[in-house]
Design an enzyme around this catalytic site. Sequence first.
Site, PDB file in Angstrom:
ATOM      1  N   GLY A  20     -21.720  21.566  39.250  1.00 38.25           N
ATOM      2  CA  GLY A  20     -21.534  20.135  39.054  1.00 38.25           C
ATOM      3  C   GLY A  20     -20.560  19.563  40.052  1.00 38.25           C
ATOM      4  N   GLY A  22     -18.168  16.065  40.822  1.00 42.15           N
ATOM      5  CA  GLY A  22     -17.631  14.827  40.283  1.00 42.15           C
ATOM      6  C   GLY A  22     -16.750  14.132  41.291  1.00 42.15           C
ATOM      7  N   GLY A  23     -16.238  12.976  40.902  1.00 43.69           N
ATOM      8  CA  GLY A  23     -15.415  12.197  41.816  1.00 43.69           C
ATOM      9  C   GLY A  23     -14.092  12.859  42.126  1.00 43.69           C
ATOM     10  N   MET A  24     -13.470  13.508  41.128  1.00 42.24           N
ATOM     11  CA  MET A  24     -12.160  14.098  41.372  1.00 42.24           C
ATOM     12  C   MET A  24     -12.159  15.610  41.221  1.00 42.24           C
ATOM     13  SD  MET A  24      -9.897  13.363  37.963  1.00 42.24           S
ATOM     14  CE  MET A  24     -10.311  14.137  36.395  1.00 42.24           C
ATOM     15  N   VAL A  27     -17.283  21.421  39.221  1.00 40.78           N
ATOM     16  CA  VAL A  27     -17.430  22.359  38.112  1.00 40.78           C
ATOM     17  C   VAL A  27     -18.203  23.581  38.596  1.00 40.78           C
ATOM     18  CG1 VAL A  27     -18.257  22.688  35.749  1.00 40.78           C
ATOM     19  CG2 VAL A  27     -17.422  20.448  36.478  1.00 40.78           C
ATOM     20  N   LYS A  42     -13.517  23.875  35.788  1.00 37.97           N
ATOM     21  CA  LYS A  42     -13.411  22.582  36.452  1.00 37.97           C
ATOM     22  C   LYS A  42     -12.186  22.611  37.356  1.00 37.97           C
ATOM     23  CE  LYS A  42     -13.925  17.678  35.315  1.00 37.97           C
ATOM     24  NZ  LYS A  42     -14.137  16.731  34.204  1.00 37.97           N
ATOM     25  N   GLU A 146     -31.066  23.477  23.975  1.00 36.50           N
ATOM     26  CA  GLU A 146     -32.504  23.407  23.709  1.00 36.50           C
ATOM     27  C   GLU A 146     -32.793  23.065  22.255  1.00 36.50           C
ATOM     28  OE1 GLU A 146     -34.662  26.833  24.925  1.00 36.50           O
ATOM     29  OE2 GLU A 146     -34.240  26.579  27.059  1.00 36.50           O
TER      30      GLU A 146
END
Length: 758
Positions: A20, A22-24, A27, A42, A146
Amino acid sequence: MDKNIGAMLDGRYEIQKRIGVGGMADVYKAIDVIESREVAVKILKNEFINNDEFLQRFKNESKAVSMLSHPNIVKVLDVGFNEDVRFIVMEYIDGITLKDYIEREKKLTWKEASHLIVQILRALQHAHDRGIIHRDIKPQNIMMFEDGTIKVMDFGIAKFTYEMGITATAQTIGSVHYISPEQACGKTTDGKSDIYSVGIILYEMLTGQKPFDTDNPLTVALMQMNDTPRMPREINPDIPEGMEEIILKAMEKEGSDRYHSANEMIKDIELFKTHPEMTFGYTFKSVNNNSSAEQEPDNGKQQEEHEEDKDYLDYDPDEVSYYIGNKKKNEPERPVMDMNFEYETPGSSVLTKVATVATVVVMVGIVALIAGFISKAVKGEKDTTFPMPNLIRYNYDDMVKKYNGKLILKIDGEPVYSEYVENTIVSQSIDKGTVVDEGTEVLVQVSNGKNIQVVPEVDGLTSTEAVDLITKYFKVVQTHLFNETVPYDHVIRVSPAAGTELEINSEVTIYISKGAQNDQKILPNVVGKQKDEAVKMIESAGFTVDVEEKDDKAPAGEVISQNFPGDTLVNPTEKIILVVSTGKVPEEEISMTVDFPDRSTGVVTFKIYIEDKLVKTIEDINIEGFTYYIFEVSGSDKHTVKIEVTNIVDNSTALMGTYTFDFNEKKYEIVKEDVAAALQAIGALKPIETTVVTTVPSTPPPTQPATSPVTTVAPPTQTTVPTEPSEPETQESSSSEPEVSESISHEDSSGDSSESAT
């Protein structure tokens, strides 16, 4: 190459791959080598390690989630803060985001949406009860397994209601498509801000659209403050009226008009699930005070100019965050941006709001660009990555030319009919704002033109051929008529007539010939007869028969329906289908809500018995913070149902309740229920907190005897009986001598009664 991949954090977390961006922070999937388990890590990006505001936001998240323990919130397992790296270790979720699921399914049924939204609300209630407001609730921050289990994550801009110093100096706003009106204009936020965001998610789930959506985040923010959304049932008529009321109550502009808590919204949803035909009588109080800019840009020259105008500012309009902080010690003076304007004050206007929010947006974009340039320049690297732009609503050929060399655009599948003109991009495989490398391949779907089609010519076709042709664009209604000239099962005509222009999914009626009336035979009525007898009767009348079985309360082998009505004329070429009962009563599912005392704690297992037979086990449920739990019980006819609860630590078990379930009527009654007593019996109830406060005077009043006063509790009034009559106190003594008071609070096991003595 990502330098974090392959790294070992704190000697135990081996980073495997990035999952993942993200802006800052990014992950990663990692392995906890000590516990031999997969985890998510993270890691704060290097450029923000020394940024106080981003560091505070990162610490906020670790602090917020570490305070929470709930099955619908991602667990924090570890936190690391050292000079080289800041990271949070969380449970690894093998699933997809709710955003991905909504985009895949387009629209959800109200039952499925209710199941998902209740889990989100439970997580928020747990957080709100602990003084934590999420403030960035959106589908991207919600993971889904799921089996439909929901996990809320990303408390990066969470607000601690007991730490007012933080929010007073650092106003933060999440995704503009989901923020509340009070967030959009910088006002104080509370739990009702999260409820507004949940209302928008529920709106999007059921309609397939966001209530306020343009490419310009400034416009969206203003819409949140001023505009009335389109009614959900106008977009999707299948939404029940009561569910629409729930959505709109959660989305009221004024927080006082919304649900006051997540639990309050849950109770409405659960009540509606039990009675889908009901309405609540809520009136949507928000009105359209001011119209904001157009939601849909033109596909022509104006749209191109709009795109060119914002090229200098490369940001994700769905991820705008505003940071307004106080000047630090020894820091040069800098402009202070005030976001705290009201809806309507003397001298204020929409233009003022536009100017204020626009200033913030531009400042954030420019700072982001400068920071990126400086970082790359210092490292001597050439920046080959960039945020994925928004391609939707723009001409495909124009976007190919515009991003030639940066992106490889390929059309995915056949064009689809939509409200956009032909060759307009309607979807993209990589979300806007995602960081990508130059040369990345992007799959896009393009429009085939407006939502209009011509009714096709179907004369001379069979009913099957005509239905196949018309259902490509329209809904089909079939009507069968006797006709002396048109052959059996062929089209007589269509209405509206062939060549008529209609909106896609409009209804078209096909009139199909039953042939000449004298060509028909009478089909016997065999409903209620046994299968063998019924088959013999149908075949004797000149028809062929197929038999299907279905669970039904009728005796086994009895015919419960036939595909053509009995005692009517039917063409003998038709196949007659008989549905026969299996004799098994079909099962129905009933949802039962059981309230829990607020002192519930621990991890338990529930067991459900029907007539003393174990039918369902619900394992390892953390009931900390639960105010109630919903049990789904399936069965048929009328039965006694019991629910047991077991403490998984010592396997101690207690009966929680006995109920009578009428599955045919879809209702139940409580025979006996004592949840608190059951939890107390297995050690899953926190002890009663007893508070004793005593204030003793330094010198007893001279007029009082040495013995202590006797306090007697006599509900509903309290009477204090002194051992001897005392002389009236003078003004001086009453002002200088403190009172002697003792307060004792007690709550019984059910949490419903209390006593106090003074």
